[in-house]
Design a protein around this motif. Structure first.
Motif, PDB file in Angstrom:
ATOM      1  N   ASP A 116      -1.353   0.280  -1.936  1.00  8.08           N
ATOM      2  CA  ASP A 116      -1.433  -0.988  -1.062  1.00  8.08           C
ATOM      3  C   ASP A 116      -0.652  -0.976   0.081  1.00  8.08           C
ATOM      4  O   ASP A 116       0.224  -1.709   0.543  1.00  8.08           O
ATOM      5  CB  ASP A 116      -0.670  -2.164  -2.251  1.00  8.08           C
ATOM      6  N   THR A 117      -1.134  -0.051   1.095  1.00 11.71           N
ATOM      7  CA  THR A 117      -0.747   0.127   2.330  1.00 11.71           C
ATOM      8  C   THR A 117      -2.041   0.584   3.363  1.00 11.71           C
ATOM      9  O   THR A 117      -2.926   1.072   2.603  1.00 11.71           O
ATOM     10  CB  THR A 117       0.359   1.190   2.723  1.00 11.71           C
ATOM     11  N   ARG A 118      -1.955   0.387   4.642  1.00 12.45           N
ATOM     12  CA  ARG A 118      -2.833   1.138   5.254  1.00 12.45           C
ATOM     13  C   ARG A 118      -3.063   2.538   5.405  1.00 12.45           C
ATOM     14  O   ARG A 118      -4.031   3.054   6.195  1.00 12.45           O
ATOM     15  CB  ARG A 118      -3.041   0.284   6.499  1.00 12.45           C
ATOM     16  N   PHE A 119      -1.963   3.222   4.881  1.00 14.26           N
ATOM     17  CA  PHE A 119      -1.940   4.699   5.107  1.00 14.26           C
ATOM     18  C   PHE A 119      -2.436   5.324   3.778  1.00 14.26           C
ATOM     19  O   PHE A 119      -2.671   4.840   2.740  1.00 14.26           O
ATOM     20  CB  PHE A 119      -0.157   4.894   5.296  1.00 14.26           C
ATOM     21  N   GLY A 120      -2.258   6.724   3.859  1.00 14.62           N
ATOM     22  CA  GLY A 120      -2.785   7.493   2.836  1.00 14.62           C
ATOM     23  C   GLY A 120      -2.397   8.941   3.088  1.00 14.62           C
ATOM     24  O   GLY A 120      -3.391   9.931   3.104  1.00 14.62           O
ATOM     25  N   LEU A 121      -1.093   9.072   3.532  1.00 12.44           N
ATOM     26  CA  LEU A 121      -1.033  10.460   3.934  1.00 12.44           C
ATOM     27  C   LEU A 121      -0.436  11.481   2.704  1.00 12.44           C
ATOM     28  O   LEU A 121      -1.052  12.441   2.504  1.00 12.44           O
ATOM     29  CB  LEU A 121       0.116  10.719   5.063  1.00 12.44           C
ATOM     30  N   SER A 145       5.820  -1.889 -14.056  1.00 11.36           N
ATOM     31  CA  SER A 145       5.847  -2.371 -15.533  1.00 11.36           C
ATOM     32  C   SER A 145       5.089  -1.389 -16.244  1.00 11.36           C
ATOM     33  O   SER A 145       5.440  -0.703 -16.976  1.00 11.36           O
ATOM     34  CB  SER A 145       5.326  -3.614 -15.911  1.00 11.36           C
ATOM     35  N   ASP A 146       3.637  -0.790 -15.307  1.00 14.29           N
ATOM     36  CA  ASP A 146       3.004   0.157 -16.240  1.00 14.29           C
ATOM     37  C   ASP A 146       2.177   0.756 -15.055  1.00 14.29           C
ATOM     38  O   ASP A 146       2.445   0.668 -14.051  1.00 14.29           O
ATOM     39  CB  ASP A 146       1.796  -0.564 -17.187  1.00 14.29           C
ATOM     40  N   GLU A 147       1.339   1.977 -15.491  1.00 14.26           N
ATOM     41  CA  GLU A 147       0.446   2.770 -14.677  1.00 14.26           C
ATOM     42  C   GLU A 147      -0.033   1.958 -13.837  1.00 14.26           C
ATOM     43  O   GLU A 147      -0.323   2.453 -12.612  1.00 14.26           O
ATOM     44  CB  GLU A 147      -0.415   3.724 -15.305  1.00 14.26           C
ATOM     45  N   ASP A 148      -0.833   0.993 -14.092  1.00 15.46           N
ATOM     46  CA  ASP A 148      -1.800   0.253 -13.350  1.00 15.46           C
ATOM     47  C   ASP A 148      -0.948  -0.433 -11.915  1.00 15.46           C
ATOM     48  O   ASP A 148      -1.653  -0.254 -11.179  1.00 15.46           O
ATOM     49  CB  ASP A 148      -2.742  -0.734 -14.093  1.00 15.46           C
ATOM     50  N   GLU A 149       0.094  -0.864 -12.442  1.00 12.24           N
ATOM     51  CA  GLU A 149       0.828  -1.500 -11.404  1.00 12.24           C
ATOM     52  C   GLU A 149       1.378  -0.537 -10.318  1.00 12.24           C
ATOM     53  O   GLU A 149       1.370  -0.807  -9.104  1.00 12.24           O
ATOM     54  CB  GLU A 149       1.997  -2.560 -12.039  1.00 12.24           C
TER      55      GLU A 149
END
Length: 487
Positions: free
Chosen positions: A407-412, A396-400
């Motif tokens: 919200d995962t264990r990754f960050g590639l 719905s918005d930027e924050d979400e």
């Protein structure tokens, strides 16, 4: 041809290891199969701890002379390797397409030219690598990059030669010697690289190539006390095993691992551009670690985005990767295909809806798939599939959007589509990722840092970051007016 040579599209490939400047055969072999049609390409020497020890010994013996080789000479030889790659570009392209199923047109136009560029870039970067001296209370600090020693480089099957040389080139430029262990599903172009490097004048033992299974030769390499650096690209579970093995000797690691990257599409984005970026995620049959496999689309444009995406994806041609008209080729292995389908069928059973695809096709081909009605905590959203399978969620918005993206264990990696530069700045500052693209995708520069956050990796490579890893960085501090008069 000999018993240790196979022929791929008219190109002769030696199936033996390359150790200390010589071809070495193993008593056991493993079978290399083409994902295009399941045909057997040949039997490849299957290394064990014995070949691992021999390769490390060869690299250790060659290290002092290569480390002492002047920078300009090392750079010259790396440029000669690049010349050899360019001379054999067509051969490398067809062999790699046959071995891993990626598009021949991509290998010809992008991937193999990038292989040559890897060598040229790090050769040139070596010649300008320096840190300005600085003073501390009158003392002079001088930073230098000393070669570390033998390096074990373990590379994946999705872009075998390009990702191998992304590691090999800086390791060699830094003055190290190398033991390259290619993925067992795609060993052939690494063997050709050994030939090219030898023809370019790289001294014996400086580059060694050993083939086989990780459990049989990989463990012996990563736990060897004479290895000074380990760089690995692949899965998180394998990385954990390598890290545990390397911990015995405190061998420094660089790990580029999996991803579950998001594509954030805001309502103010150019939807045609956003759809183009989205369809691009099917590249290499979805076998790209950086792929933005999770579409996060603002609610107000989700229906229109989906409609355009389905239309655009419907124009893709799936088939033989050697055909210029093909957009999506096969997946690498039947085992991988079964894994992909397992993810999809479990997701559908849990309530997901396949907007397109959702099923296997003949051979090792999987239909390009988009799943909606997926929960944030579901397996299909949280785990890397590594196939042509994408999910779509709304926000719905930027924050979400940021919350879902992180919200995962990754960050590639992450990709953001928006028409508002201020929003782009706000959102990218909050995303957990090693690389963020705004209104573009897969723009890569070798001088930029590359790596992942969280379980997507450890460390960064690229430009000076590569030399920081592959070298022992030294600071020499000299006192002022401290020289004795020897006159």
């Amino acid at each position: 041809m000999t018993e240790h040579t196979l022929t791929v599209a008219g190109v002769a490939v030696d199936t033996r290891h390359w150790i200390g400047g010589e071809r070495v055969a193993s008593t056991e072999t493993f079978t290399d199969v083409s994902p295009i049609d399941g045909s057997v390409l040949g039997e490849i020497s299957r290394g064990t701890a014995m070949e691992a020890a021999a390769a490390v010994a060869a690299a250790k013996a060659a290290f002092p002379a290569w480390a002492a080789t002047p920078r300009a000479e090392r750079a010259r030889i790396l440029h000669a390797v690049a010349d050899g790659v360019e001379k054999r570009l067509e051969e490398l392209a067809i062999v790699e397409t046959t071995d891993n199923g990626a598009l021949l047109r991509s290998h010809r136009r992008g991937v193999m030219p990038r292989v040559a560029h890897n060598f040229r870039f790090f050769a040139d970067w070596l010649l300008k690598l320096e840190h300005e001296d600085f003073e501390t209370r009158g003392h002079t600090n001088h930073v230098s990059w000393d070669p570390a020693g033998p390096c074990v480089l373990i590379t994946p099957w999705n872009a075998p030669l390009m990702l191998a040389t992304w590691k090999v080139a800086p390791a060699l430029a830094a003055g190290n010697t190398v033991i390259l262990k290619p993925a067992e599903w795609t060993p052939l172009t690494a063997s050709l690289l050994a030939d090219i490097a030898a023809e370019a004048g790289l001294p014996a033992g400086v580059l060694n190539v050993v083939q086989g299974y990780g459990s049989e030769i990989g463990d012996a390499l990563t736990s060897h006390p004479d290895v000074r650096r380990i760089s690995f690209t692949g899965s998180v579970p394998t990385a954990k095993r390598i890290a545990a093995s390397a911990a015995v000797n405190l061998t420094p690691l660089s790990l580029e691992l999996g991803g579950k990257s998001p594509l954030l599409v805001f309502a103010d984005a150019d939807l045609d551009l956003a759809v183009d970026l989205a369809v691009e995620q099917y590249d290499n049959a979805g076998q790209v670690c950086l792929a933005a496999t999770r579409f996060l689309v603002q609610e107000s444009v989700a229906e229109e985005f989906t409609r355009r995406f389905v239309a655009k994806a419907g124009q893709l041609t799936q088939g033989d990767p050697r055909d210029e008209a093909t957009d999506i080729g096969p997946n690498i292995h039947l085992r991988q295909l079964e894994k992909i389908d397992g993810f999809v069928q479990r997701a559908i059973a849990a309530g997901a809806r396949a907007v397109i695809g959702g099923h296997r096709k003949d051979g090792q081909y999987y239909a390009p798939t988009l799943l909606t009605d997926v929960a944030q905590d579901s397996e299909i959203v949280q785990e890397e599939v590594f196939g042509p399978v994408l999910t779509l969620q709304t926000f719905s918005d930027e924050d979400e959007a940021v919350r879902l993206a992180n919200d995962t264990r990754f960050g590639l990696a992450a990709t953001v589509a928006t028409g508002d530069p201020e929003r782009a700045e706000r959102v990218t500052a909050q995303l957990v990722a090693g690389t963020v693209w705004v209104n573009c995708f897969f723009v890569r520069d070798l001088q930029a840092p590359f790596g992942g956050s969280r379980q997507s990796g450890v460390g960064r490579e690229g430009g000076t970051w590569s030399f920081d890893f592959y070298c022992d960085v030294k600071n020499t501090v000299t006192a002022p007016n401290g020289w004795r008069n020897h006159g």
